[in-house]
Design an enzyme around this catalytic site. Structure first.
Site, PDB file in Angstrom:
ATOM      1  N   ASP A  56       1.049  -1.353  -0.210  1.00 25.74           N
ATOM      2  CA  ASP A  56      -0.102   0.186  -0.111  1.00 25.74           C
ATOM      3  C   ASP A  56       0.758   1.166  -0.153  1.00 25.74           C
ATOM      4  O   ASP A  56       2.045   1.295   0.662  1.00 25.74           O
ATOM      5  CB  ASP A  56      -0.935   0.131   1.277  1.00 25.74           C
ATOM      6  N   ASP A 104      -9.732   3.329   6.089  1.00 25.19           N
ATOM      7  CA  ASP A 104      -8.632   3.281   7.039  1.00 25.19           C
ATOM      8  C   ASP A 104      -8.966   4.026   8.182  1.00 25.19           C
ATOM      9  O   ASP A 104      -8.889   5.343   8.378  1.00 25.19           O
ATOM     10  CB  ASP A 104      -7.308   4.046   6.367  1.00 25.19           C
ATOM     11  N   GLU A 106      -8.068   4.483  12.053  1.00 23.14           N
ATOM     12  CA  GLU A 106      -6.705   4.121  12.886  1.00 23.14           C
ATOM     13  C   GLU A 106      -6.684   5.579  13.912  1.00 23.14           C
ATOM     14  O   GLU A 106      -7.654   6.468  14.011  1.00 23.14           O
ATOM     15  CB  GLU A 106      -5.369   3.989  12.242  1.00 23.14           C
TER      16      GLU A 106
END
Length: 286
Positions: A84, A173, A175
């Protein structure tokens, strides 16, 4: 038919002109309800989006072995190598990565609602041109705007899905907050609602369930270890060690494992938990 409760007649008191104007001004103000974004939230811009990539906060908060080296093998010897990338990787040597065995790539497309990766076109098209299966991901900032707003921004700036057999569903994503409170100032319930908004909007527009990237520790801390997404959304889990470890609630297995953030020449290395054929099926929507 409901009954009206009787009571003393109300006396009408005329309001002074100034008082009336002040009252109308207050009523016109938007309500700032917990878990909902306001117009001022939507105008927020991330301070350092070039430093925010998939897993950039994981090692900082959770530690673990970040060293490169031989890629771990998935159960029963299965697994497909992937990477990624984001703007901090700039111009990527896709041909060399393809020759080294990398078969899929995820590219950061957006962050919040005010940032797009300036290298996205080069990275996204470049991985496709050398024969890789590719996908795009969105770095979530839940305190900047609603989940549906960020899903639409992602879709409009590279996160869409096509049924060409070589495009993976978009990834969300989730986080640690790189700009403030770990959980972006949200309660467990509000965070789950935000994620659901994003997931539902993406599905409505593409017909696909987005992949969710998150660590078990963050998920427990910021969603109360919600089990609401495990049946539909594939899990992409970061853990820089010799094994995937415990999974968040709701997921019985992971789809992708980010096992290191310091591999050569691209830091973030991943393994798809299955055969190349299964990866192709995930891309096609089977």
């Amino acid at each position: 038919m409901p009954l009206r409760r009787s009571g003393p007649a109300r006396r009408t008191v005329p309001l002074a002109a100034g008082t009336l104007v002040s009252l109308l001004s207050v009523l016109a103000l938007p309500l700032a309800l917990p878990g909902l974004a306001t117009a001022s939230d939507a105008g927020k811009k991330p301070a350092h989006p070039e430093q925010d990539w998939m897993g950039s906060t994981i090692a900082l908060h959770e530690g673990g072995n970040r060293a490169g080296g031989p890629e771990p093998q998935a159960a029963h010897g299965r697994g497909v190598s992937g990477v990624d990338v984001s703007s901090h990787n700039k111009h990527v040597g896709w041909s060399s990565l393809r020759k080294s065995g990398v078969r899929f790539a995820y590219v950061k497309a957006t962050e919040g609602v005010n940032y797009t990766n300036p290298y996205f076109a080069h990275q996204y098209r470049g991985s496709y041109r050398v024969g890789m299966i590719h996908g795009a991901y969105h770095f979530a900032l839940p305190d900047h705007s609603s989940g549906s707003t960020q899903a639409r921004y992602f879709l409009d700036h590279g996160g869409d899905w096509s049924k060409d057999g070589r495009t993976l569903p978009g990834a969300l994503d989730m986080e640690y907050n790189p700009y403030g409170p770990t959980c972006y100032g949200k309660s467990d319930r509000a965070m789950v609602h935000w994620i659901k908004e994003f997931v539902d909007t993406y599905r409505e527009e593409t017909g696909r369930d987005p992949i969710i990237y998150t660590s078990t520790n963050w998920w427990k801390r910021c969603t109360g270890n919600s089990g609401k997404f495990g049946r539909a959304n594939p899990l992409w889990i970061p853990r820089y060690g010799s094994s995937v470890g415990a999974l968040p609630a709701g997921w019985r297995y992971h789809s992708i494992w980010q096992h290191t953030s310091s591999g050569h020449p691209i830091g973030d290395r991943n393994r798809f938990n299955g055969t190349y054929t299964r990866l192709r099926i995930l891309a096609k929507g089977g």
